[in-house]
Design a protein around this motif. Sequence first.
Motif, PDB file in Angstrom:
ATOM      1  N   LEU A   1      -4.020  22.236   8.580  1.00  0.00           N
ATOM      2  CA  LEU A   1      -4.719  21.256   7.742  1.00  0.00           C
ATOM      3  C   LEU A   1      -3.944  19.953   7.809  1.00  0.00           C
ATOM      4  N   LEU A   2      -4.665  18.859   7.998  1.00  0.00           N
ATOM      5  CA  LEU A   2      -4.069  17.528   8.034  1.00  0.00           C
ATOM      6  C   LEU A   2      -4.671  16.698   6.904  1.00  0.00           C
ATOM      7  N   ASN A   3      -3.813  16.126   6.098  1.00  0.00           N
ATOM      8  CA  ASN A   3      -4.232  15.302   4.966  1.00  0.00           C
ATOM      9  C   ASN A   3      -3.697  13.894   5.178  1.00  0.00           C
ATOM     10  N   LEU A   4      -4.604  12.918   5.315  1.00  0.00           N
ATOM     11  CA  LEU A   4      -4.242  11.521   5.542  1.00  0.00           C
ATOM     12  C   LEU A   4      -4.803  10.673   4.410  1.00  0.00           C
ATOM     13  N   GLY A   5      -4.021   9.699   3.965  1.00  0.00           N
ATOM     14  CA  GLY A   5      -4.496   8.831   2.902  1.00  0.00           C
ATOM     15  C   GLY A   5      -3.813   7.479   2.933  1.00  0.00           C
ATOM     16  N   LEU A   6      -4.540   6.473   2.502  1.00  0.00           N
ATOM     17  CA  LEU A   6      -4.006   5.120   2.386  1.00  0.00           C
ATOM     18  C   LEU A   6      -4.669   4.472   1.187  1.00  0.00           C
ATOM     19  N   GLU A   7      -3.859   3.969   0.276  1.00  0.00           N
ATOM     20  CA  GLU A   7      -4.396   3.322  -0.924  1.00  0.00           C
ATOM     21  C   GLU A   7      -3.657   2.028  -1.187  1.00  0.00           C
ATOM     22  N   SER A   8      -4.372   1.106  -1.799  1.00  0.00           N
ATOM     23  CA  SER A   8      -3.784  -0.159  -2.227  1.00  0.00           C
ATOM     24  C   SER A   8      -4.505  -0.595  -3.484  1.00  0.00           C
ATOM     25  N   SER A   9      -3.749  -0.703  -4.570  1.00  0.00           N
ATOM     26  CA  SER A   9      -4.332  -1.032  -5.866  1.00  0.00           C
ATOM     27  C   SER A   9      -3.734  -2.334  -6.364  1.00  0.00           C
ATOM     28  N   GLY A  10      -4.603  -3.231  -6.829  1.00  0.00           N
ATOM     29  CA  GLY A  10      -4.149  -4.517  -7.343  1.00  0.00           C
ATOM     30  C   GLY A  10      -4.975  -4.962  -8.525  1.00  0.00           C
ATOM     31  N   ARG A  11      -4.657  -6.123  -9.035  1.00  0.00           N
ATOM     32  CA  ARG A  11      -5.348  -6.624 -10.224  1.00  0.00           C
ATOM     33  C   ARG A  11      -6.802  -6.972  -9.931  1.00  0.00           C
ATOM     34  N   ARG A  12      -7.090  -7.470  -8.743  1.00  0.00           N
ATOM     35  CA  ARG A  12      -8.449  -7.900  -8.427  1.00  0.00           C
ATOM     36  C   ARG A  12      -9.160  -6.967  -7.470  1.00  0.00           C
TER      37      ARG A  12
ATOM     38  N   GLN B   1     -18.737  15.523   3.007  1.00  0.00           N
ATOM     39  CA  GLN B   1     -18.136  16.841   2.891  1.00  0.00           C
ATOM     40  C   GLN B   1     -18.805  17.787   3.879  1.00  0.00           C
ATOM     41  N   GLU B   2     -17.983  18.466   4.678  1.00  0.00           N
ATOM     42  CA  GLU B   2     -18.496  19.403   5.682  1.00  0.00           C
ATOM     43  C   GLU B   2     -17.840  20.756   5.435  1.00  0.00           C
ATOM     44  N   ARG B   3     -18.666  21.771   5.253  1.00  0.00           N
ATOM     45  CA  ARG B   3     -18.161  23.113   4.990  1.00  0.00           C
ATOM     46  C   ARG B   3     -18.374  24.021   6.196  1.00  0.00           C
ATOM     47  N   ARG B   4     -17.409  24.873   6.459  1.00  0.00           N
ATOM     48  CA  ARG B   4     -17.582  25.933   7.440  1.00  0.00           C
ATOM     49  C   ARG B   4     -18.431  27.041   6.816  1.00  0.00           C
ATOM     50  N   PHE B   5     -19.126  27.755   7.644  1.00  0.00           N
ATOM     51  CA  PHE B   5     -19.953  28.837   7.118  1.00  0.00           C
ATOM     52  C   PHE B   5     -19.049  29.917   6.534  1.00  0.00           C
TER      53      PHE B   5
ATOM     54  N   ALA C   1       0.839  -1.193   0.000  1.00  0.00           N
ATOM     55  CA  ALA C   1       0.000   0.000   0.000  1.00  0.00           C
ATOM     56  C   ALA C   1       0.874   1.242   0.000  1.00  0.00           C
ATOM     57  N   LEU C   2       0.230   2.382  -0.267  1.00  0.00           N
ATOM     58  CA  LEU C   2       0.895   3.679  -0.232  1.00  0.00           C
ATOM     59  C   LEU C   2       0.181   4.548   0.796  1.00  0.00           C
ATOM     60  N   ALA C   3       0.952   5.077   1.727  1.00  0.00           N
ATOM     61  CA  ALA C   3       0.409   5.946   2.768  1.00  0.00           C
ATOM     62  C   ALA C   3       0.852   7.372   2.517  1.00  0.00           C
ATOM     63  N   THR C   4      -0.062   8.317   2.775  1.00  0.00           N
ATOM     64  CA  THR C   4       0.208   9.735   2.591  1.00  0.00           C
ATOM     65  C   THR C   4      -0.058  10.477   3.887  1.00  0.00           C
ATOM     66  N   LEU C   5       0.866  11.341   4.256  1.00  0.00           N
ATOM     67  CA  LEU C   5       0.706  12.185   5.437  1.00  0.00           C
ATOM     68  C   LEU C   5       1.170  13.583   5.074  1.00  0.00           C
ATOM     69  N   GLU C   6       0.278  14.558   5.294  1.00  0.00           N
ATOM     70  CA  GLU C   6       0.598  15.947   4.991  1.00  0.00           C
ATOM     71  C   GLU C   6       0.084  16.836   6.109  1.00  0.00           C
ATOM     72  N   ALA C   7       0.873  17.815   6.460  1.00  0.00           N
ATOM     73  CA  ALA C   7       0.486  18.794   7.472  1.00  0.00           C
ATOM     74  C   ALA C   7       0.784  20.184   6.931  1.00  0.00           C
ATOM     75  N   ARG C   8      -0.168  21.136   7.117  1.00  0.00           N
ATOM     76  CA  ARG C   8      -0.023  22.492   6.630  1.00  0.00           C
ATOM     77  C   ARG C   8      -0.375  23.484   7.737  1.00  0.00           C
ATOM     78  N   TYR C   9       0.206  24.655   7.633  1.00  0.00           N
ATOM     79  CA  TYR C   9      -0.060  25.713   8.614  1.00  0.00           C
ATOM     80  C   TYR C   9      -0.262  27.021   7.864  1.00  0.00           C
TER      81      TYR C   9
ATOM     82  N   ALA D   1      -8.727  11.444   4.273  1.00  0.00           N
ATOM     83  CA  ALA D   1      -9.393  12.499   5.013  1.00  0.00           C
ATOM     84  C   ALA D   1      -8.583  13.777   4.896  1.00  0.00           C
ATOM     85  N   ILE D   2      -9.272  14.906   4.669  1.00  0.00           N
ATOM     86  CA  ILE D   2      -8.675  16.236   4.670  1.00  0.00           C
ATOM     87  C   ILE D   2      -9.341  17.011   5.788  1.00  0.00           C
ATOM     88  N   LEU D   3      -8.557  17.428   6.771  1.00  0.00           N
ATOM     89  CA  LEU D   3      -9.111  17.984   8.006  1.00  0.00           C
ATOM     90  C   LEU D   3      -8.554  19.389   8.249  1.00  0.00           C
ATOM     91  N   PRO D   4      -9.217  20.443   7.723  1.00  0.00           N
ATOM     92  CA  PRO D   4      -8.777  21.809   8.028  1.00  0.00           C
ATOM     93  C   PRO D   4      -9.390  22.283   9.352  1.00  0.00           C
TER      94      PRO D   4
END
Length: 823
Positions: free
Chosen positions: A416-427, A478-482, A396-404, A434-437
């Motif tokens: 902002l925190l960006n988290l991701g996990l993916e795994s791609s295969g033939r079957r 999806q959740e938006r701030r006013f 799998a491929l894991a993604t971690l991002e942090a922004r200020y 998740a993107i969490l601002p």
Amino acid sequence: MSRLRPFAGERLLALCAAVLAAASGGTPALAQSDPFALPPGLTAQSVAASSGPGLSEISIDGDVRTRLVELAWRDGVLTIDAAAARAAGLPVAAASGGMIPLASLQIAKWIFDPTHQRLDVQLLRKGDGDNYIDLSRPPKRDGISAPLTALRFDYDLTGTLARGRTDAAGLVAAALVRGNVALTSGFQVATSPAPGTGKLLRLDTQLQILLPRRGLTATAGDFFSAGGQSQRALRLGGLQIASDYSLRPDLITTPLPSFTGQVAVPTGIDLINGDQRYKLGDIQPGEFTVRNVPANSGRGEVAVIVRDALGREVIQSTKFYVSRNLLARNLSEFAVNAGFVRRRYGLRGEDYGPLTGSAFYRRGISSRLTVEGTAEWTSGLVNAGARGDVVLGGLALATLEARYSRDSVGKTSGTLLNLGLESSGRRISGRIGAILPSSGYRDVASKLGDPLPPKQFVGQLNFDLGHMNQIQLSASRQERRFDPRFPAFERKSDLLNASFRTRISRSIDVFSSFGYRRGQTSAFTGFAGLSIQLGGGRNFQGSASGGTGAPLSGSSTLSKHDIEGNSVGYAFERTYGPTTRTSGSVAYRSPYGRIEGQAERVGGNFGFRANARGSLLIAGGGVFARNQTGGSYALVRTGTIAGVTVMRENRPAGVTARGGLLLVENIPAQVPISFDIDPDKLPVDALARDTRKRIIVPRGAVGLVALDVVRFIPRQIRLIGPNGQPVAPGTLIKALPSGEQTMAGFDGVVDFNAGGGDRSLAVAGEDGAQCVAEIDRAQLDAATSPDDLPRFECRAAMPGVLAQDTAGERATSGAMLAGRNRR
């Protein structure tokens, strides 16, 4: 060549002397008086027991070293002096000294040749030589670049007639290109523009310089900002410099599977990848490396097959994960953007806002880890972040991002925190993220007018059941701030979706999709369709859709696309539901452009539409009309000879038109392409002197392919020397200015090409003197009888005239002349 071997020669001499001494019965008195006396007690047996073989030549992997090494037999084991072995390049431990057994060294094999007093050693390979196999096979960069200045106009024009009203609109782009430099500008034209918009609206203008060797693009003007994967792109007017690896087709930018292993004996090596077995070649004992194994994105496994010392096949395998989010090890990419943000694009042509800047930098740390740093700025706001993409165990491929961010105007800051996990295969493939601002987080896009970044949760699962049976399940929230600037935006929404696709036969596909959406209101939707391939490029498609609060509707379409090989296309469509629509269209694609006509009936009203799309290109003294391709072009010039069949990579590319020109489109940028001439279809009055060129054309540019073809009209003339006599048989004669060489026959008869454009003939004498004969065209054409050959007198010329007359020709086509002279 023999070499003196002191120890072997000494033993042989001593043995002979001992035998002679024993046979002669020599006395000790005589021995003491002999200056060449042998040591007492020396016998044939003692000589045979000597340790030998002494100083010997050494060859390592076929390379004979200049220094000799000390060898000795000890208890039946061949030993070597450690210091001498180390100096020769053998792998000797630092602590070893004196005489050490050859068998203790980590080498593939050794053989001692007593006849030539030489030690042959083969080292264990360390992933080099034949044991290094790279499957990327980058294309050879052996083409020449011959750019032309070109002016290109791309157009897409549409006219409509509906409800008694006629409108016309279109997009027009102009580009002035030479090699790696291009000045482009795009415009929108409309007879009935939107309120507040003129009939002619400028869209984008930019000057772009490509730097292929460095894989960089520099842009001045209008552009989209380039940045990290989580940075929102902006339309800017300013300056940009960014990595562009599309300029380097020879470069592997994504980490591909690699394999390292060990073998003890010479063996062949095979590769197993994707249920296919490929033979890679033969390798030597030691370490081997296989790099850049072609693979699809996602997880997989690659294996190599080698043979052990007993001849048995041994399979060695490794798992991998390939992702376009990763950069190859030690490869970097970056972008720097600075400019003024464009506002109301498509409505205003000169509306630029605040100044902003951004940058990003990515680097492949290893084949499993890529890191990224980004930053952006505008007045009152600073935003920066870091990201990492890492492969987890080849699965799998894991993604971690942090922004200020820090907003000095609003006195707020956020993350902002960006988290991701993916795994791609033939079957089975899946992805969650998740993107969490935070409430105070801002980026430049939101500061300059875009909505605030929403909080997002996504999940997706794909199943490939084989035989084109696929299922996809997805869910998102999806959740938006006013945001007071966008009060009508929905604050929260959920979406569930399931889709299915299956192939009933080779020509029939069935697909469906069902979804549920919950927000301010809730609704179910459904869609199902059928696609049938009818052959000959024809396709029938039918579909039906419906949902909560939406009436059932459907459509059916019969179409044939106008593609290469099918110049005529059509489409007939019928839509059923609350509004019934019937339409039909016919398109024609020629080598010079594409036109389409359409008629439709909607709710009792008729409408008609006509469209024209293509490109006009001015280059090399010609004007050409072509289809829009967005690619590069090659202008083939065969002198001024028309009707020459040109080949591109050994396939027909076209026939030169009047003036000897042929424009070939769809040339891959920065990839060497070969052009030549089909000799079997050369016009009877044409002569091809230089028929093959290999060129590289920059992106969107026009490259010249100059093939040396001339008109061939053979004429015989009689050439008279300065002495008034025909030039001697066998005299070498050069035609000017082409440089073509020929030889005089008996009675001064010379073959002359009257269609080649040459104006004179030059002769160089043995003493260096020269003479030149000017060819009078009128006299040449006046000859009516083969027996009445036109006579031309070769007048004496100063030495060096011949070189001066051909200097201009050599300056323009020196390589071509050199090729002719060699032939």
